[in-house]
Design a protein around this motif. Structure first.
Motif, mmCIF file in Angstrom:
data_model
loop_
_atom_site.group_PDB
_atom_site.id
_atom_site.type_symbol
_atom_site.label_atom_id
_atom_site.label_comp_id
_atom_site.label_asym_id
_atom_site.label_seq_id
_atom_site.Cartn_x
_atom_site.Cartn_y
_atom_site.Cartn_z
ATOM 1 N N UNK A 9 -51.476 -8.240 94.481
ATOM 2 C CA UNK A 9 -52.796 -8.697 94.910
ATOM 3 C C UNK A 9 -52.913 -8.674 96.433
ATOM 4 N N UNK A 10 -54.086 -8.937 96.904
ATOM 5 C CA UNK A 10 -54.455 -9.059 98.314
ATOM 6 C C UNK A 10 -54.678 -7.734 99.031
ATOM 7 N N UNK A 11 -54.654 -6.636 98.333
ATOM 8 C CA UNK A 11 -55.117 -5.402 98.951
ATOM 9 C C UNK A 11 -54.078 -4.555 99.657
ATOM 10 N N UNK A 12 -54.547 -3.381 100.122
ATOM 11 C CA UNK A 12 -53.641 -2.421 100.746
ATOM 12 C C UNK A 12 -53.148 -2.891 102.106
ATOM 13 N N UNK A 13 -54.035 -3.470 102.912
ATOM 14 C CA UNK A 13 -53.616 -3.877 104.256
ATOM 15 C C UNK A 13 -52.508 -4.910 104.183
ATOM 16 N N UNK A 14 -52.624 -5.817 103.230
ATOM 17 C CA UNK A 14 -51.608 -6.857 103.097
ATOM 18 C C UNK A 14 -50.245 -6.251 102.768
ATOM 19 N N UNK A 15 -50.253 -5.145 102.014
ATOM 20 C CA UNK A 15 -48.972 -4.576 101.592
ATOM 21 C C UNK A 15 -48.147 -4.099 102.779
ATOM 22 N N UNK A 16 -48.781 -3.956 103.958
ATOM 23 C CA UNK A 16 -48.022 -3.549 105.130
ATOM 24 C C UNK A 16 -47.416 -4.722 105.867
ATOM 25 N N UNK A 17 -47.853 -5.927 105.519
ATOM 26 C CA UNK A 17 -47.513 -7.087 106.347
ATOM 27 C C UNK A 17 -46.098 -7.615 106.196
ATOM 28 N N UNK A 18 -45.475 -7.359 105.064
ATOM 29 C CA UNK A 18 -44.166 -7.970 104.851
ATOM 30 C C UNK A 18 -43.048 -6.989 105.150
ATOM 31 N N UNK A 19 -41.891 -7.523 105.508
ATOM 32 C CA UNK A 19 -40.756 -6.671 105.817
ATOM 33 C C UNK A 19 -40.251 -5.981 104.556
ATOM 34 N N UNK A 20 -39.959 -6.812 103.538
ATOM 35 C CA UNK A 20 -39.423 -6.280 102.287
ATOM 36 C C UNK A 20 -40.328 -6.656 101.146
ATOM 37 N N UNK A 21 -40.360 -5.798 100.122
ATOM 38 C CA UNK A 21 -41.140 -6.150 98.945
ATOM 39 C C UNK A 21 -40.323 -5.908 97.680
ATOM 40 N N UNK A 22 -40.268 -6.941 96.861
ATOM 41 C CA UNK A 22 -39.514 -6.891 95.610
ATOM 42 C C UNK A 22 -40.503 -7.052 94.471
ATOM 43 N N UNK A 23 -40.449 -6.160 93.483
ATOM 44 C CA UNK A 23 -41.394 -6.282 92.370
ATOM 45 C C UNK A 23 -40.627 -6.633 91.100
ATOM 46 N N UNK A 24 -41.100 -7.661 90.413
ATOM 47 C CA UNK A 24 -40.460 -8.112 89.173
ATOM 48 C C UNK A 24 -41.266 -7.577 87.998
ATOM 49 N N UNK A 25 -40.591 -7.051 86.982
ATOM 50 C CA UNK A 25 -41.321 -6.455 85.865
ATOM 51 C C UNK A 25 -40.477 -6.527 84.602
#
Lengths: 302, 312
Positions: free
Chosen positions: B252-268
């Motif tokens: 959530x929170x859009x494409x611009x937000x996806x650039x804001x964090x250093x690392x991204x972990x997705x749980x599935x």
């Protein structure tokens, strides 16, 4: 710098979240004590599975004192489907009569809601109603919305715009309910309907949410209505399933046994009802069977 | 020779004078380190990073493996997934594990838990804390008998600074307040926000404004992480995006937000098991690992099949 905000000391409050018994120890055990306060619990089921029975029973068990697992509380029942089952509530109230001098139905406040806009309109009134009840004998500590799905399914089309507007409203309503839940220590129970799953495990509709890979009821795969957006708005999701079971009873004697080979297999149809925890922050993947009798909803040990 | 008499443009002259260079000789004697005040060499930065090598374990060896040992300090890690996958469980586990004493390989720090959804249940945190203490006692018994386990589960709960936030304004306020709070509680080593998305998914008709507010928040959190050498963990929800003719699942929170964090972990979910994969990281390899949520918290999954998959 920001204004000082004090964090809560987790040891200040009891080390177990307060819960409201559902009126049956077997179901309570499955739910870790009952329906928790300060969060939203969703009850998903197809029609005729017992959602409303559950809700009605909860409004009665909420009135029990905390020694019996209740909240010593009144309830606010917002219903979106008509009519409100008054007769059934009267019938159930005979089982859950906390004391003989008060009519339990006096402590259940019923309000019909027919659209999302109306619900948003009456939120401030609900808040002040709850605040004013805090000094009465049984303050309001339970809100039931039966059902949230009915509010949304007629007003919105299947276009991108409408779905976005609908999502927006999910978060708004959920935010308001949660704020009230925290502010007044309420338990909030919301019921939801189901939709048929055309292709299980495919696409976003078949997306697995929670402990059960796929939800089945009446022998077919279904999924909760209102999509992923609404699933993000509730803290716990419970699923009531119903399935027809065919039980074969073999070799029953017929006609008093006259004629020698007078034995037949009888096939009985029985409705098997189960409660499953789809997801909850404090519960493992549990389920239990229950039945609906004249006296109410009760768990069954098998 | 005076700077004012040098054959340069007026703006350049103005800049030199305001920087304190009034004569030609002062410019000539300026060393490169004077001029590059406020910059750092990469070597210095590496030295700094080596000091904060400590990572917060997730209690699942496979998950720790793909994370390079655990959740890192001085950076912002975003963790997203569908409801019921275990985001809050992971958040609570990290709030407990950050407190593991240094003798046991932990950070011995405290945690800030900002709850925007109400999924934090004290009894669950207590359950996880009790299991953590039991694990430490077990570790003690088998390996090191000289360290005493002094931590009690209730102490662990006391060291989690819990904020319950009910609106986006409260959320912004608490994030603004964090700098002051952490400077008064320097032992805080992790800040968990569960979830960052909830209050931002309504209340903003102007999405451009929302993007600006979120970028501001991301910047503050990143600065907080670097200033106090702590880990920031943001839990996020999922939504659907209509791309290339079909609905895709994304955070959530859009494409611009996806650039804001250093690392991204997705749980599935993957065939009845919970998995995590590194969706974005400047230094971690793309890989996925499976984990499970047990009564003791986050642990290794019990299946025997290969648990870590590297993505080439």
């Amino acid at each position: 710098m920001g204004a000082p905000m004090t964090p809560q000391n987790l040891l200040d409050n009891p080390l177990t979240t307060e819960k409201c018994t559902v009126g049956c120890p077997i179901i309570d055990r499955c739910l870790g004590g009952g329906i928790p306060c300060n969060s939203i619990t969703e009850l998903v089921a197809e029609s005729g599975s017992g959602k409303t029975q559950f809700c009605l029973q909860l409004t009665l068990s909420a009135q029990l004192p905390s020694s019996h697992g209740g909240l010593s509380a009144s309830s606010l029942y917002l219903h979106t489907e008509f009519p409100f089952p008054m007769r059934r509530l009267h019938q159930l109230s005979h089982t859950f009569r906390p004391s003989n001098d008060h009519n339990p139905c006096d402590y259940i406040f019923v309000q019909s809601v027919h659209s999302v806009d109306q619900l948003l309109d009456i939120m401030p009134k609900i808040e002040s109603f709850i605040k004013n009840s805090s000094n009465s004998r049984l303050p309001i500590r339970l809100i039931v919305i039966d059902s949230i799905a009915a509010l949304f399914r007629s007003d919105f089309d299947n276009t991108m715009d409408d779905l976005k507007k609908r999502s927006f409203l999910f978060f708004k309503i959920s935010g308001m309910l949660k704020a009230m839940a925290v502010g007044f220590g309420l338990a909030v129970l919301v019921t939801n309907q189901v939709v048929d799953l055309m292709e299980p495990n495919e696409g976003v509709n078949g997306l697995r949410v929670g402990n059960l890979g796929c939800l089945y009821s009446s022998g077919r795969p279904i999924c909760p209505a209102l999509g992923i957006a609404w699933a993000n708005c509730v803290n716990s999701r419970l699923f009531l399933s119903r399935n027809e079971d065919f039980v074969v009873r073999e070799n029953q004697m017929v006609n008093g046994g006259v004629g020698g080979s007078g034995s037949e297999d009888f096939v009985c149809r029985r409705t098997r009802r189960s409660l499953h925890v789809v997801f909850a922050p404090h519960l493992a993947d549990t389920s239990c069977e229950f039945e609906i009798t004249r006296e109410g909803v009760f768990g069954v040990e098998r | 020779m005076e700077v004012s008499k040098l054959p340069i443009s007026a703006t350049q002259r103005g800049k030199l004078i305001s920087a304190g260079y009034t004569s030609l000789s002062s410019i000539c004697s300026a060393s490169s380190s004077d001029i590059s005040r406020g910059t750092q060499t990469a070597w210095d930065m590496l030295q700094e990073e080596q000091e904060s090598l400590a990572r917060i374990t997730t209690s699942c060896a496979d998950l720790d493996n793909i994370l390079g040992g655990g959740i890192g300090c001085r950076e912002v890690t975003e963790i997203g997934g569908v409801p019921g996958i275990g985001k809050t469980q992971l958040g609570i586990q990290l709030a407990v594990n950050v407190q593991i004493p240094v003798e046991f390989g932990g950070l011995g720090g405290k945690a800030i838990y900002i709850d925007t959804e109400g999924s934090f249940m004290v009894e669950r945190a207590l359950q996880i804390a009790e299991a953590c203490v039991e694990d430490m006692l077990e570790y003690n018994r088998f390996l090191r008998n000289d360290c005493q386990v002094k931590t009690q589960p209730k102490d662990i709960l006391e060291n989690i600074f819990y904020f319950r936030i009910c609106s986006y304004t409260e959320q912004s306020a608490v994030i603004n307040y964090l700098d002051k709070f952490v400077s008064e509680h320097k032992d805080v080593k992790v800040v968990i926000i569960d979830s960052i998305a909830f209050h931002f998914r309504h209340g903003f008709v102007d999405l451009a404004l929302r993007t600006r507010v979120l970028s501001g928040i991301a910047l503050k959190l990143m600065n907080l992480a670097k200033k106090f050498s702590l880990a920031v963990v943001l839990l996020n929800q999922v939504t659907t995006k209509y791309t290339e003719g079909s609905f895709q699942l994304c955070l959530a929170l859009g494409d611009s937000w996806s650039h804001c964090c250093t690392n991204r972990l997705i749980l599935y979910w993957n065939s009845n098991e919970r998995h995590a994969y590194i969706d974005k990281s400047p230094y971690l390899r793309s890989a996925s690992a499976s984990y499970s949520v047990t009564s003791r918290g986050i642990r290794n999954s019990t299946s025997r099949s290969k648990r870590i998959k590297m993505m080439i």
